[in-house]
Motif scaffolding. Structure first.
Motif, PDB file in Angstrom:
ATOM      1  N   PRO A 182      45.680  18.691  17.354  1.00  9.45           N
ATOM      2  CA  PRO A 182      45.205  18.869  16.033  1.00  9.45           C
ATOM      3  C   PRO A 182      46.287  19.483  15.139  1.00  9.45           C
ATOM      4  O   PRO A 182      46.649  19.188  13.733  1.00  9.45           O
ATOM      5  CB  PRO A 182      44.091  19.788  15.773  1.00  9.45           C
ATOM      6  CG  PRO A 182      43.571  19.821  17.105  1.00  9.45           C
ATOM      7  CD  PRO A 182      44.419  19.625  18.055  1.00  9.45           C
ATOM      8  N   LEU A 183      47.077  20.344  15.480  1.00 12.62           N
ATOM      9  CA  LEU A 183      48.280  21.030  14.826  1.00 12.62           C
ATOM     10  C   LEU A 183      49.432  20.155  14.686  1.00 12.62           C
ATOM     11  O   LEU A 183      50.032  20.186  13.631  1.00 12.62           O
ATOM     12  CB  LEU A 183      48.776  22.325  15.468  1.00 12.62           C
ATOM     13  CG  LEU A 183      47.637  23.467  15.626  1.00 12.62           C
ATOM     14  CD1 LEU A 183      48.057  24.788  16.594  1.00 12.62           C
ATOM     15  CD2 LEU A 183      47.356  24.002  14.093  1.00 12.62           C
ATOM     16  N   ALA A 184      49.530  19.224  15.839  1.00 13.03           N
ATOM     17  CA  ALA A 184      50.859  18.374  15.692  1.00 13.03           C
ATOM     18  C   ALA A 184      50.595  17.204  14.728  1.00 13.03           C
ATOM     19  O   ALA A 184      51.520  16.853  14.219  1.00 13.03           O
ATOM     20  CB  ALA A 184      50.942  17.756  16.949  1.00 13.03           C
ATOM     21  N   GLY A 185      49.280  16.875  14.324  1.00 14.15           N
ATOM     22  CA  GLY A 185      48.845  16.070  13.379  1.00 14.15           C
ATOM     23  C   GLY A 185      49.620  14.547  13.752  1.00 14.15           C
ATOM     24  O   GLY A 185      49.903  13.769  12.863  1.00 14.15           O
ATOM     25  N   GLU A 186      49.538  14.275  14.888  1.00 15.72           N
ATOM     26  CA  GLU A 186      50.111  13.073  15.465  1.00 15.72           C
ATOM     27  C   GLU A 186      48.735  11.999  15.832  1.00 15.72           C
ATOM     28  O   GLU A 186      47.890  12.443  16.708  1.00 15.72           O
ATOM     29  CB  GLU A 186      50.748  13.209  16.724  1.00 15.72           C
ATOM     30  CG  GLU A 186      52.194  13.969  16.405  1.00 15.72           C
ATOM     31  CD  GLU A 186      52.921  14.249  17.955  1.00 15.72           C
ATOM     32  OE1 GLU A 186      54.032  14.829  17.563  1.00 15.72           O
ATOM     33  OE2 GLU A 186      52.488  13.861  18.786  1.00 15.72           O
ATOM     34  N   ALA A 187      48.733  11.138  14.946  1.00 16.68           N
ATOM     35  CA  ALA A 187      47.662  10.117  15.347  1.00 16.68           C
ATOM     36  C   ALA A 187      47.970   8.847  15.751  1.00 16.68           C
ATOM     37  O   ALA A 187      49.230   8.590  15.752  1.00 16.68           O
ATOM     38  CB  ALA A 187      46.914   9.888  13.982  1.00 16.68           C
ATOM     39  N   PRO A 188      47.161   8.424  16.950  1.00 16.03           N
ATOM     40  CA  PRO A 188      47.582   6.920  17.579  1.00 16.03           C
ATOM     41  C   PRO A 188      47.749   5.866  16.405  1.00 16.03           C
ATOM     42  O   PRO A 188      47.037   5.912  15.462  1.00 16.03           O
ATOM     43  CB  PRO A 188      46.591   6.954  18.671  1.00 16.03           C
ATOM     44  CG  PRO A 188      45.403   7.683  18.106  1.00 16.03           C
ATOM     45  CD  PRO A 188      46.037   8.894  17.348  1.00 16.03           C
ATOM     46  N   SER A 189      48.601   4.991  16.784  1.00 14.36           N
ATOM     47  CA  SER A 189      48.833   3.982  15.725  1.00 14.36           C
ATOM     48  C   SER A 189      47.314   3.196  16.046  1.00 14.36           C
ATOM     49  O   SER A 189      46.979   2.541  17.081  1.00 14.36           O
ATOM     50  CB  SER A 189      49.981   2.807  16.498  1.00 14.36           C
ATOM     51  OG  SER A 189      51.057   3.645  16.423  1.00 14.36           O
ATOM     52  N   PRO A 190      46.778   2.612  14.970  1.00 13.02           N
ATOM     53  CA  PRO A 190      45.531   1.866  14.965  1.00 13.02           C
ATOM     54  C   PRO A 190      45.724   0.545  15.601  1.00 13.02           C
ATOM     55  O   PRO A 190      46.667  -0.124  15.263  1.00 13.02           O
ATOM     56  CB  PRO A 190      44.978   1.996  13.776  1.00 13.02           C
ATOM     57  CG  PRO A 190      46.412   2.265  12.697  1.00 13.02           C
ATOM     58  CD  PRO A 190      47.285   2.937  13.556  1.00 13.02           C
ATOM     59  N   LEU A 191      44.779   0.175  16.394  1.00 14.62           N
ATOM     60  CA  LEU A 191      44.789  -1.314  17.067  1.00 14.62           C
ATOM     61  C   LEU A 191      44.366  -2.094  15.881  1.00 14.62           C
ATOM     62  O   LEU A 191      43.477  -1.926  15.164  1.00 14.62           O
ATOM     63  CB  LEU A 191      43.844  -1.165  18.098  1.00 14.62           C
ATOM     64  CG  LEU A 191      43.987  -2.264  19.025  1.00 14.62           C
ATOM     65  CD1 LEU A 191      45.035  -2.246  19.888  1.00 14.62           C
ATOM     66  CD2 LEU A 191      42.652  -2.302  19.992  1.00 14.62           C
ATOM     67  N   PRO A 192      45.003  -3.464  15.833  1.00 13.96           N
ATOM     68  CA  PRO A 192      44.770  -4.319  14.742  1.00 13.96           C
ATOM     69  C   PRO A 192      43.596  -5.268  15.047  1.00 13.96           C
ATOM     70  O   PRO A 192      43.171  -5.740  14.232  1.00 13.96           O
ATOM     71  CB  PRO A 192      46.202  -5.044  14.650  1.00 13.96           C
ATOM     72  CG  PRO A 192      46.757  -5.051  15.913  1.00 13.96           C
ATOM     73  CD  PRO A 192      46.326  -3.722  16.700  1.00 13.96           C
TER      74      PRO A 192
END
Length: 547
Positions: A182-192
């Protein structure tokens, strides 16, 4: 003295408001935080205790928004300390948003754990003395994790020990990575997109994408309730039970993975070639287009705009309600005898203020939809009974316009919606159409059963019949919105609100030549209770009209 009276009245209004329901608890929580943060209420033990009681019934998303609002005020230290005792996400949000002077940080830092100090250390607006205090306290502890006092009773604490096994080390690394995410704020790329198949019970058993665990086990066969509480909306659920193909249905995948979020799905039934037995559904999913996102803004600027609008609505609601109440006291002579001229003036004021209150409620509803904070519940709403009640409520407007609102023939069909949500949606649509009717016009309605839906079709007034959808949704600034009884915020705003609210409730609002149609999730009936088209009952319609 005037400022003191305003502060006291605001606090009394909030404390006296209903807070037992989910919606009331949310409103009371946000309003108390706002009053304390702006210095219009004391940060004493009594109010902080009330906030703590309300917190148990307020969703995390609302508490995060309240913590984020600390960036707009000079919040007192006890209020900040209240937020840092919440979950790590909410505590971190508050620590990133709050504005404190050096003395405030010096008093707060010793009360923070390693997680909180790590968040504060990332700020770039700290005084040198606060930076030195952080260096002395450090941003790391001799353990990975945080204590239950910081994160709640269900937090997992991994203590540091001199000797440990390999499994213990792996557990520590996983816990540390989980807390850092949560601290890193890195979200996975959404699948299309992805393809899927279900079994004969409607449960998704296969898909060609990852992570599969977020989707495997979701079902197309939910019965009743708001669509977001299940995997799919009523369109896909109804089509599955009828073994029919469907398109543009909505699927919600929970979680934070690359496959999580909202989807548009289409599917076709599969049958065994040898026996003809139904074996399941095969389909594909895609992300919704921009025009299918119900006006939801995923970018941060729009979210902040929605929060700002909701704060403005909060500021407007209290004085407006006070004006309405005081004018009613004068009109009813509850404060003593009043001359007829002043009673008439008070009546006019109250009527206009009630229109303003309706506009404020519409603004609040639009902001909640835009900020993804709409409070929804499951339920069942008999369609004809609701239309009768709304028709009775709109009788004064029909009298004003010298028009008729013609109800459909009575039937037992029902919407799979909470009665409050259904009334909010249908009444806004019918009031908007009736407000544009000319003397003598009759607005006909019909209830039509579809695949998983129950449609309400309304013949629009002549003023709308020749316009296309784009021009109707842009009617905010034209002469058609200034007629007496018209929506205060404009016809275009009202119709956009109906469209967005219908989508939020798992349905659609369709504007077509000759008909305005609400397609909403229906309560499924068995074969013995199935009803046919409304055409056979057209001659039994009832009306709401001018006397």
């Amino acid at each position: 003295m005037v400022g003191f009276v305003r502060f006291d009245d605001s606090l009394k209004t909030v404390l006296a408001a209903e807070a037992t329901s989910a919606l009331g608890a949310r409103a009371a929580f946000r309003q108390l935080v706002d009053l304390i943060g702006r210095g219009r209420a004391p940060a004493d033990e009594q109010l902080l205790w009330r906030l703590a009681v309300l917190r148990e019934r307020v969703p995390a998303a609302v508490r995060v928004a309240a913590a984020r609002s600390l960036a707009l005020v000079d919040a007192p230290l006890p209020l900040v300390e209240f937020f840092i005792t919440d979950t790590p996400e909410i505590a971190s949000t508050a620590l990133r948003a709050v504005r404190l002077d050096s003395d405030g940080w010096d008093a707060l830092l010793p009360k923070l754990g390693a997680l909180g100090r790590n968040v504060v250390a990332r700020r770039r607006d700290l005084a040198p003395s606060v930076v030195r205090a952080l260096e002395c306290l450090g941003t790391h502890d001799l353990r990975l994790g945080y204590s239950p006092a910081e994160a709640g009773e269900d937090a997992v604490v991994v203590e540091a020990t001199p000797r440990f096994e390999v499994a213990d080390l792996v557990r520590r690394i996983e816990a540390h990575q989980h807390l850092r995410a949560p601290l890193a704020g890195e979200a996975p790329s959404p699948l299309p997109a992805f393809r899927f198949e279900t079994d004969a019970a409607g449960v998704i058993r296969w898909l060609d994408a990852a992570p599969r665990g977020a989707v495997i086990g979701l079902t197309l066969d939910h019965r009743g309730g708001a669509w977001s509480d299940a995997a799919v909306d009523g369109v896909a659920a109804g089509a599955f039970r009828k073994r029919a193909a469907f398109t543009a249905a909505r699927l919600m995948v929970p979680g934070e993975s690359a496959i999580a979020g909202e989807w548009r799905i289409a599917g076709v039934p599969m049958f065994d070639h040898a026996t003809g037995a139904f074996t399941g559904m095969r389909g594909q999913a895609r992300r919704p287009r921009a025009d299918e996102r119900v006006g939801r803004r995923e970018d941060r600027a729009a979210t902040v705009g929605a929060e700002g609008l909701r704060r403005l609505v909060h500021e407007l609601r209290t004085p407006t309600n006070a004006i309405a109440g005081f004018s009613e006291l004068i009109e009813q002579q509850l404060l003593g005898d009043v001359a007829p001229a002043y009673r008439d003036r008070a009546s006019d004021i109250r009527r206009h203020v009630m229109g303003l209150i309706g506009a404020i409620e519409d603004l609040d509803l639009a902001a909640r939809i835009d900020g993804r904070a709409l409070d929804r519940r499951s339920g069942i709403t008999p369609a004809f009974a609701l239309l009768q009640r709304i028709g009775s409520d709109l009788a004064p407007l029909a009298t004003l316009r010298s028009a008729e609102l013609v109800l459909p023939a009575q039937r037992d069909a029902a919407w799979s919606l909470d009665p409050r949500d259904a009334e909010r949606l249908v009444s806004r649509l019918l009031a908007t159409l009736l407000s544009a009717a000319q003397p003598g016009e009759r607005l006909m309605m019909a209830l039509v059963t579809g695949v998983g839906t129950l449609a309400l079709a309304v013949v629009p007034p002549a003023a709308f019949a020749t316009r296309d959808e784009a021009s109707l949704l842009a009617l905010d600034d034209e002469d058609a919105t200034v007629d007496e009884g018209a929506p205060l915020l404009g016809v275009g705003f009202a119709l956009r609100l109906v469209r967005n609210l219908a989508s939020e409730l798992g349905g659609r609002f369709v504007i077509a030549p000759g008909y305005f149609t609400l397609l909403l999730p229906a309560v499924e009936q068995d074969d013995s209770g199935h009803e046919g088209s409304d055409q056979d009952g057209a001659g039994q319609a009832t009306t709401t009209s001018a006397p």
